[in-house]
Write an enzyme that holds these catalytic residues in place. Structure first.
Site, PDB file in Angstrom:
ATOM      1  N   ASP A  25     -12.182 -51.598  -9.008  1.00  0.00           N
ATOM      2  CA  ASP A  25     -11.532 -51.740  -7.715  1.00  0.00           C
ATOM      3  C   ASP A  25     -10.836 -50.413  -7.446  1.00  0.00           C
ATOM      4  O   ASP A  25      -9.787 -50.135  -8.021  1.00  0.00           O
ATOM      5  CB  ASP A  25     -10.534 -52.910  -7.774  1.00  0.00           C
ATOM      6  N   LYS A  87      -8.004 -42.739  -0.487  1.00  0.00           N
ATOM      7  CA  LYS A  87      -8.997 -43.649   0.092  1.00  0.00           C
ATOM      8  C   LYS A  87      -8.923 -43.680   1.619  1.00  0.00           C
ATOM      9  O   LYS A  87      -9.907 -43.947   2.284  1.00  0.00           O
ATOM     10  CB  LYS A  87      -8.746 -45.043  -0.483  1.00  0.00           C
ATOM     11  N   GLU A 183     -14.974 -55.525  -1.054  1.00  0.00           N
ATOM     12  CA  GLU A 183     -13.869 -56.109  -1.817  1.00  0.00           C
ATOM     13  C   GLU A 183     -13.727 -57.623  -1.643  1.00  0.00           C
ATOM     14  O   GLU A 183     -13.601 -58.346  -2.637  1.00  0.00           O
ATOM     15  CB  GLU A 183     -12.564 -55.392  -1.452  1.00  0.00           C
ATOM     16  N   ASP A 205      -7.272 -60.333   2.535  1.00  0.00           N
ATOM     17  CA  ASP A 205      -6.924 -59.285   1.571  1.00  0.00           C
ATOM     18  C   ASP A 205      -5.947 -58.290   2.184  1.00  0.00           C
ATOM     19  O   ASP A 205      -6.330 -57.454   3.001  1.00  0.00           O
ATOM     20  CB  ASP A 205      -8.214 -58.576   1.122  1.00  0.00           C
TER      21      ASP A 205
HETATM   22  P1  ADP Z   1      -4.782 -51.725  -2.721  1.00  0.00           P
HETATM   23  O1  ADP Z   1      -5.875 -52.715  -2.708  1.00  0.00           O
HETATM   24  O2  ADP Z   1      -4.514 -51.139  -1.365  1.00  0.00           O
HETATM   25  O3  ADP Z   1      -4.904 -50.675  -3.763  1.00  0.00           O
HETATM   26  P2  ADP Z   1      -3.036 -53.645  -4.046  1.00  0.00           P
HETATM   27  O4  ADP Z   1      -3.839 -54.872  -3.902  1.00  0.00           O
HETATM   28  O5  ADP Z   1      -2.835 -53.108  -5.408  1.00  0.00           O
HETATM   29  O6  ADP Z   1      -3.472 -52.499  -3.056  1.00  0.00           O
HETATM   30  O7  ADP Z   1      -1.636 -53.941  -3.374  1.00  0.00           O
HETATM   31  C1  ADP Z   1      -0.642 -52.998  -3.373  1.00  0.00           C
HETATM   32  C2  ADP Z   1       0.446 -53.483  -2.496  1.00  0.00           C
HETATM   33  O8  ADP Z   1       0.932 -54.714  -2.986  1.00  0.00           O
HETATM   34  C3  ADP Z   1       1.589 -52.509  -2.456  1.00  0.00           C
HETATM   35  O9  ADP Z   1       2.037 -52.357  -1.113  1.00  0.00           O
HETATM   36  C4  ADP Z   1       2.616 -53.205  -3.324  1.00  0.00           C
HETATM   37  O10 ADP Z   1       3.937 -52.837  -2.960  1.00  0.00           O
HETATM   38  C5  ADP Z   1       2.329 -54.655  -2.997  1.00  0.00           C
HETATM   39  N1  ADP Z   1       2.876 -55.544  -4.007  1.00  0.00           N
HETATM   40  C6  ADP Z   1       2.609 -55.580  -5.332  1.00  0.00           C
HETATM   41  N2  ADP Z   1       3.360 -56.504  -5.933  1.00  0.00           N
HETATM   42  C7  ADP Z   1       4.113 -57.064  -4.947  1.00  0.00           C
HETATM   43  C8  ADP Z   1       5.115 -58.084  -4.926  1.00  0.00           C
HETATM   44  N3  ADP Z   1       5.499 -58.696  -6.038  1.00  0.00           N
HETATM   45  N4  ADP Z   1       5.666 -58.402  -3.734  1.00  0.00           N
HETATM   46  C9  ADP Z   1       5.304 -57.774  -2.606  1.00  0.00           C
HETATM   47  N5  ADP Z   1       4.386 -56.809  -2.560  1.00  0.00           N
HETATM   48  C10 ADP Z   1       3.798 -56.460  -3.721  1.00  0.00           C
HETATM   49 MG    MG Z   2      -7.369 -53.874  -2.848  1.00  0.00          MG
END
Ligand code: ADP
Ligand code: MG
Length: 619
Positions: A25, A87, A183, A205
């Site tokens: 991912d 990205k 995704e 998502d």
């Molecule tokens: P991406 O797919 O864009 O790489 P992720 O699925 O890893 O992103 O999500 C990242 C986002 O999720 C960030 O904005 C992060 O702050 C948020 N995030 C992660 N844990 C929490 C949480 N416990 N509460 C709220 N937001 C969260």
């Molecule tokens: Mg993601």
């Protein structure tokens, strides 16, 4: 006939060799790598037991490169050389992105985005390759061998250029890409296989930088993506940013330097994450000029501040349902993906909209990587399991330009991938030996309103009268969403083809705008289409009459000739002065009447020529 396995004495016949395949991912914010071990998918952790790798790369002194948490920490002190959210830039051109809002020094080579770092200019492809390389090394270390291949996930809305750029990044990192996978589809694999569900599902998502929604049909192990939508510029980062702006307002802070901004932004993110479980959170720090900041934000306050962001995700959800031709009541389950869906207000908004509690029993950060690993396992041949098949869809229609600037759609939007469709076209002019194939993307009727993807020319068509050549144009979109177009003249077999790799990407805002325009302009488009069709008809008739006059004008009296020429002029006038389709058709009809007699006389002459020596009466 059975095959006998023969083993060397002392060695047992090895069971089927397990081929190391991974799912990656490659996130805007965080990236993960997963694999299937003893039949179940697991994320691979680094040596400090962390599975998330922040998608951040720092170009340090002396050619050293840091990735992940190390780079993330350095972002505050070395923002210009520390690249995050690559990205958002991959496969894009500078003009497509809000570069002014980003803290980097952009190079301008006009073709591809470059970021100036102390190690020279780096493209988002190279930055992403560093993330992928780190993950690859992590997996090879943990699994103890070379990887045979990887499935890499991309947002459903990634266009050809963005997908191609992602593949290039993987190649740079030394990975063999088995498949790019959307995704949301990967998330559905993770859930679908575990639960063996059937019915229509929605994948919601919300990651750090992108929002994707997909409507999926699951039946008997077959996954079909019915529609996709989203917003590639909306995610958890925007919630951080909203809280950050609120902090600035509440503390009357302005003109922060880069370092203080980065610091406050990361504190805002931490506060946001803690508010998922806590009722309030206090942000406390000292700025570089010595100012003390201490601000307590409650969950309620944060929810009020970000309500509009949550609401903004619902519109694409509605559109995707509409595109899939389903209602809320048809949805059997809603799969929650992305770290930002942990926020209770997001869970709540989705639950309220669908009238049901969303599915969230898998870790929303990991679910995409887990699904990708399962897919990689199948593609690497570890699982003799072809009963499940993945089908994605095209976000916009693909077609080509026909005479008169009109679009002929070949592959309609939301067609299931992979797909191939062919259609026959013909030449418009007598003796035409070449044909330009102009490939366009969009929903509108006129080429000028769609996006041009590629142009190529089919040459060597044997000269024939207009309309006699048969040119078969085939559009093919592969499972990765990449388009190739070929054209073949049927009688001679002359062929030309092109793989469409647009030089820059369409983001989903553009896609949404193009879709909206196609709907609001539908009636204008119809009129324009009718006009263009009438024009093609008119030009065809004029050309035919002119040819006939060159050959046989001696059959006409002076006044008949003048009459026809006046009618030709009248048709030309309606076309040139931009009159409506009806008026063009009327003038064409008048020209038709004016040439009726002439056509009769020509027919007689031709028959006489064909039957030289015979009289018509004798037949
Ligand atoms: P991406 O797919 O864009 O790489 P992720 O699925 O890893 O992103 O999500 C990242 C986002 O999720 C960030 O904005 C992060 O702050 C948020 N995030 C992660 N844990 C929490 C949480 N416990 N509460 C709220 N937001 C969260
Ligand atoms: Mg993601």
């Amino acid at each position: 006939m059975a095959l006998l396995q023969i083993a060397e004495p002392g060695l047992s016949a090895a069971p089927h060799q397990h081929r190391l395949a991974v799912g990656i991912d490659l996130g805007t914010t965080n990236s993960l790598i997963a694999t299937v071990k003893s039949g179940s998918a697991v994320c691979i952790a680094d040596q400090q037991e962390r599975v998330l790798l922040p998608s951040v790369v720092r170009y340090c002194e002396k050619g050293r490169i840091e990735t992940g948490y190390d780079a993330l920490r350095a972002q505050k002190i070395d923002p210009l050389n520390t690249i995050s959210s690559a990205k958002r830039l991959i496969g894009r051109k500078l003009e497509d992105i809000p570069a002014a809002q980003l803290p980097y020094r952009f190079g301008d080579n006009g073709r591809i985005i470059e970021l100036q770092t102390r190690q020279g200019a780096k493209t988002p492809i190279e930055v992403s390759a560093e993330i992928l390389r780190t993950l690859k090394e992590r997996a090879e270390h943990a699994l103890g061998g070379d990887l045979v291949g990887a499935v890499i996930t991309v947002p459903a809305y990634f266009d050809d250029a963005q997908r191609q750029a992602t593949k290039d990044a993987a190649r740079l990192a030394g990975l063999n890409v088995l498949r790019l996978l959307n995704e949301p589809t990967a998330a559905a694999i993770a859930y679908g296989l575990d639960n063996a569900s059937e019915g229509t599902f929605v994948v919601y998502d919300l990651g750090g930088g992108t929002f994707d929604v997909s409507v999926l049909q699951l039946s008997k192990g077959l996954f079909e993506v019915k529609a996709t939508g989203g917003n590639s510029a909306l995610g958890g980062d925007d919630f951080d940013h909203r809280l950050f702006c609120h902090l600035l307002e509440q503390n009357q802070l302005s003109q922060l330097n880069e370092q203080d901004s980065q610091l406050l932004l990361s504190l805002a993110r931490a506060a946001k994450e803690s508010l998922t479980t806590d009722n309030s959170s206090t942000i406390q720090t000292t700025l570089s000029d010595g100012r003390e900041i201490s601000y307590t934000v409650t969950r309620q306050e944060f929810q009020n501040l970000t309500q509009h962001l949550v609401a903004k995700t619902i519109e694409p959800v509605k559109q995707a349902l509409k595109d899939a031709g389903v209602g809320k009541a048809d949805i059997k389950g809603v799969i929650m993906v992305g770290g930002a869906t942990r926020m209770p207000q997001v869970q709540q908004a989705v639950a309220t909209f669908f009238g049901q509690t969303p599915l969230n029993n898998l870790n929303p950060d990991q679910v995409v990587a887990l699904g990708a690993a399962m897919q990689a396992n199948v593609l690497a041949g570890n699982k003799n399991d072809d009963e499940w098949l993945l089908l994605d869809v095209t976000p916009l229609s693909l077609g080509l330009e026909t005479y008169g600037g009109l679009v002929e759609k070949i592959i309609p939007r939301n067609s299931t991938l992979p797909t191939a469709r062919a259609q026959e076209f013909t030449t418009f002019k007598d003796g035409q030996t070449a044909m330009t194939i102009h490939v366009v993307q969009g929903e509108r009727e006129l080429v000028a309103d769609c996006r041009s993807l590629a142009k190529f020319t089919l040459r060597g068509i044997p000269p024939m009268v207009a309309g006699a050549a048969r040119i078969l144009v085939t559009f093919q979109v592969d499972a990765d969403g990449l388009l190739s177009v070929s054209a073949r003249e049927q009688s001679t077999g002359v062929q030309a083809q092109i793989e469409v790799k647009p030089s820059y990407g369409l983001d989903d805002d553009t896609i949404t705008r193009m879709l909206k325009e196609s709907m609001s302009n539908a009636s204008d488009d119809m009129a324009a289409r009718a006009r263009a069709e009438a024009t093609v008809e008119a030009e065809g008739l004029i050309a035919a009459v002119k040819t006939a006059l060159e050959l046989d004008s001696d059959l006409l009296t002076e006044s008949e000739l003048q009459n026809i020429q006046a009618a030709i002029f009248a048709v030309e006038q309606t076309v040139q002065t931009g009159m409506a389709a009806d008026e063009i058709r009327q003038a064409v009809a008048t020209l038709g009447t004016a040439t009726d007699d002439f056509a009769g006389k020509r027919m007689n002459r031709n028959i006489q020529r064909a039957l030289t020596g015979q009289k018509i009466e004798e037949i």
